[in-house]
Enzyme design. Structure first.
Site, PDB file in Angstrom:
ATOM      1  N   GLU A  18      -8.766  10.262  -4.575  1.00 50.33           N
ATOM      2  CA  GLU A  18      -8.080  10.701  -3.361  1.00 50.33           C
ATOM      3  C   GLU A  18      -6.836  11.497  -3.724  1.00 50.33           C
ATOM      4  O   GLU A  18      -6.046  11.074  -4.574  1.00 50.33           O
ATOM      5  CB  GLU A  18      -7.684   9.512  -2.492  1.00 50.33           C
ATOM      6  CG  GLU A  18      -6.925   9.946  -1.223  1.00 50.33           C
ATOM      7  CD  GLU A  18      -6.581   8.790  -0.317  1.00 50.33           C
ATOM      8  OE1 GLU A  18      -7.533   8.183   0.217  1.00 50.33           O
ATOM      9  OE2 GLU A  18      -5.388   8.485  -0.153  1.00 50.33           O
ATOM     10  N   THR A  49      -6.311  13.817   2.077  1.00 47.23           N
ATOM     11  CA  THR A  49      -5.730  13.128   3.226  1.00 47.23           C
ATOM     12  C   THR A  49      -5.302  14.114   4.315  1.00 47.23           C
ATOM     13  O   THR A  49      -5.251  15.326   4.101  1.00 47.23           O
ATOM     14  CB  THR A  49      -4.533  12.261   2.815  1.00 47.23           C
ATOM     15  OG1 THR A  49      -3.488  13.113   2.328  1.00 47.23           O
ATOM     16  CG2 THR A  49      -4.930  11.272   1.734  1.00 47.23           C
ATOM     17  N   ALA A  52      -0.127  12.649   9.473  1.00 50.40           N
ATOM     18  CA  ALA A  52      -0.031  11.911  10.729  1.00 50.40           C
ATOM     19  C   ALA A  52      -0.040  12.872  11.911  1.00 50.40           C
ATOM     20  O   ALA A  52       0.657  13.882  11.930  1.00 50.40           O
ATOM     21  CB  ALA A  52       1.247  11.075  10.748  1.00 50.40           C
ATOM     22  N   HIS A  77     -10.162  13.976   5.297  1.00 50.22           N
ATOM     23  CA  HIS A  77      -9.782  12.908   6.220  1.00 50.22           C
ATOM     24  C   HIS A  77      -9.654  13.482   7.641  1.00 50.22           C
ATOM     25  O   HIS A  77      -9.300  14.635   7.828  1.00 50.22           O
ATOM     26  CB  HIS A  77      -8.457  12.290   5.812  1.00 50.22           C
ATOM     27  CG  HIS A  77      -8.544  11.452   4.572  1.00 50.22           C
ATOM     28  ND1 HIS A  77      -7.675  10.412   4.316  1.00 50.22           N
ATOM     29  CD2 HIS A  77      -9.391  11.506   3.510  1.00 50.22           C
ATOM     30  CE1 HIS A  77      -7.984   9.860   3.165  1.00 50.22           C
ATOM     31  NE2 HIS A  77      -9.010  10.510   2.649  1.00 50.22           N
ATOM     32  N   ARG A 107      -8.632   5.940  12.259  1.00 53.93           N
ATOM     33  CA  ARG A 107      -7.800   5.901  13.460  1.00 53.93           C
ATOM     34  C   ARG A 107      -6.482   6.620  13.188  1.00 53.93           C
ATOM     35  O   ARG A 107      -5.997   7.394  13.994  1.00 53.93           O
ATOM     36  CB  ARG A 107      -7.534   4.466  13.905  1.00 53.93           C
ATOM     37  CG  ARG A 107      -6.906   4.390  15.297  1.00 53.93           C
ATOM     38  CD  ARG A 107      -6.229   3.070  15.564  1.00 53.93           C
ATOM     39  NE  ARG A 107      -5.038   2.892  14.740  1.00 53.93           N
ATOM     40  CZ  ARG A 107      -4.097   1.989  14.994  1.00 53.93           C
ATOM     41  NH1 ARG A 107      -4.213   1.176  16.020  1.00 53.93           N
ATOM     42  NH2 ARG A 107      -3.055   1.874  14.200  1.00 53.93           N
ATOM     43  N   ASP A 109      -2.249   6.488  11.746  1.00 53.82           N
ATOM     44  CA  ASP A 109      -1.027   5.795  12.155  1.00 53.82           C
ATOM     45  C   ASP A 109      -0.362   6.545  13.308  1.00 53.82           C
ATOM     46  O   ASP A 109      -0.315   7.780  13.306  1.00 53.82           O
ATOM     47  CB  ASP A 109      -0.047   5.706  10.989  1.00 53.82           C
ATOM     48  CG  ASP A 109      -0.612   4.886   9.833  1.00 53.82           C
ATOM     49  OD1 ASP A 109      -1.225   3.838  10.114  1.00 53.82           O
ATOM     50  OD2 ASP A 109      -0.464   5.306   8.671  1.00 53.82           O
ATOM     51  N   HIS A 151      -6.186  -5.260   8.840  1.00 54.84           N
ATOM     52  CA  HIS A 151      -5.191  -4.244   9.166  1.00 54.84           C
ATOM     53  C   HIS A 151      -3.972  -4.957   9.752  1.00 54.84           C
ATOM     54  O   HIS A 151      -4.109  -5.969  10.460  1.00 54.84           O
ATOM     55  CB  HIS A 151      -5.789  -3.274  10.190  1.00 54.84           C
ATOM     56  CG  HIS A 151      -4.919  -2.101  10.515  1.00 54.84           C
ATOM     57  ND1 HIS A 151      -3.853  -2.202  11.383  1.00 54.84           N
ATOM     58  CD2 HIS A 151      -4.954  -0.809  10.093  1.00 54.84           C
ATOM     59  CE1 HIS A 151      -3.268  -1.022  11.482  1.00 54.84           C
ATOM     60  NE2 HIS A 151      -3.913  -0.155  10.712  1.00 54.84           N
ATOM     61  N   GLN A 178      -9.481  -0.051   1.902  1.00 52.96           N
ATOM     62  CA  GLN A 178      -8.047   0.095   1.734  1.00 52.96           C
ATOM     63  C   GLN A 178      -7.679  -0.600   0.431  1.00 52.96           C
ATOM     64  O   GLN A 178      -8.435  -1.431  -0.077  1.00 52.96           O
ATOM     65  CB  GLN A 178      -7.336  -0.539   2.930  1.00 52.96           C
ATOM     66  CG  GLN A 178      -5.821  -0.474   2.896  1.00 52.96           C
ATOM     67  CD  GLN A 178      -5.310   0.949   2.792  1.00 52.96           C
ATOM     68  OE1 GLN A 178      -5.156   1.451   1.685  1.00 52.96           O
ATOM     69  NE2 GLN A 178      -5.038   1.587   3.921  1.00 52.96           N
ATOM     70  N   LYS A 276      -1.255  12.027  -9.340  1.00 49.64           N
ATOM     71  CA  LYS A 276      -0.826  11.827 -10.717  1.00 49.64           C
ATOM     72  C   LYS A 276      -2.061  11.685 -11.588  1.00 49.64           C
ATOM     73  O   LYS A 276      -2.960  10.907 -11.267  1.00 49.64           O
ATOM     74  CB  LYS A 276       0.052  10.580 -10.848  1.00 49.64           C
ATOM     75  CG  LYS A 276       1.248  10.546  -9.905  1.00 49.64           C
ATOM     76  CD  LYS A 276       2.308  11.557 -10.292  1.00 49.64           C
ATOM     77  CE  LYS A 276       3.543  11.404  -9.404  1.00 49.64           C
ATOM     78  NZ  LYS A 276       4.587  12.403  -9.713  1.00 49.64           N
TER      79      LYS A 276
END
Length: 289
Positions: A18, A49, A52, A77, A107, A109, A151, A178, A276
């Site tokens: 990721e 990713t 938000a 994502h 979903r 954040d 969660h 997760q 990294k």
């Protein structure tokens, strides 16, 4: 190629990776250098990713398209926050046009500012995104997130498992967990899904601990549990040897965790790279993958 199909066809444990899009375009050359460094792991797929509220949708599309151009099997994502049907449909078509055939439906954040009401949005749950994507792009590969521990907003394990079940039954091909630090939580998640007749692959997500600061930041975002024994060992390492000792302790723990996961039948390992490369390569070398 759909990632779910690739996982099912894999004859040996694999790595997947990721990444997050750099916030500054000036960082892109260094970012792509890290991606190429990690090509040595021969990742089955890579994911990118999504900011938000869709804040970095353009960056996600650009980076994912570039990784696809470079020959990686890619997954973008996708989140519910602020999403409307027209925008999601357009984004899915842009992904397909760029050679990206997989999404991770989340979903997401809520924004940190203002009072967010999930009931006001068209997409309230990740299962809604899964169903919409399956209807509008039936050939798209779809992954979802699964939580070994609930969660932070779930009231119970049972409720959290129900949400995972709903996402999978809505049309997802596989799940990525997760981050977690207790292998027993992953085993319990998989056993529960199998008991419900859900045999889709669940790829465990592993966060290599690189520093106390990065660990605290990620834990605050996802609400994962860290065993007290591990936390105390990291504190002891920091007291005796500082940041480098914490990194070494994190490396040793990640290697042991991955070996345990592979022994219990995990199909592969999804590394949260934090963009990294060196630590991920060290982990792969010590694991023997």
């Amino acid at each position: 190629m759909q990632i779910g199909t690739l996982i099912q066809a894999a004859k040996a444990p694999f790595f997947s990776l990721e990444f997050f899009p750099p916030s500054d375009e000036a960082q892109l050359p260094g970012f792509y250098a890290t991606v190429e460094q990690l090509r040595a792991l021969d990742p089955l797929f890579v994911s990118v990713t999504y900011g938000a509220g869709g804040a970095r949708q353009h960056s996600t599309l650009a980076v994912t398209a570039e990784l696809a151009r470079r020959g990686f099997t890619t997954m973008a994502h996708l989140t519910c926050v602020g999403a409307e049907p027209g925008n999601i449909a357009a984004f899915l078509k842009e992904l397909r046009a760029a050679g990206v055939g997989n999404v991770l439906a989340l979903r997401g954040d809520p924004p940190k500012t203002g009072n967010w009401d999930w009931k006001q949005g068209y997409f309230q749950h990740a299962a809604d995104l899964v169903a919409f994507t399956r209807e509008h792009e039936p050939d798209m590969g779809i992954g979802v997130a699964a939580y070994p521990a609930p969660h932070p907003e779930s009231r119970s394990f049972a409720l959290d498992r129900r949400y995972t079940e709903e996402k999978l039954r809505a049309g997802a091909d596989f799940a990525v967990s997760q981050l977690f630090f207790d292998v027993r939580e992953y085993e319990a998640l998989v056993e529960d899904l199998r008991a419900k007749g859900l045999n889709v692959p669940v790829v465990p997500g592993i966060l290599p601990i690189q520093s106390f600061d990065s660990l605290r930041r990620v834990l605050s975002l996802c609400g994962a549990n860290i065993p007290g024994k591990l936390y105390l060992s990291l504190e002891e390492a920091h007291r005796k040897g500082g940041a480098e000792a914490v990194r070494d302790a994190g490396l040793d723990f990640a290697v042991r965790q991955i070996c345990q996961l592979l022994e219990c039948g995990a199909p592969g390992i999804h590394l949260y790279t934090l963009n990294k490369g060196d630590l991920c390569l060290q982990i792969a070398e010590e694991v023997g993958m």
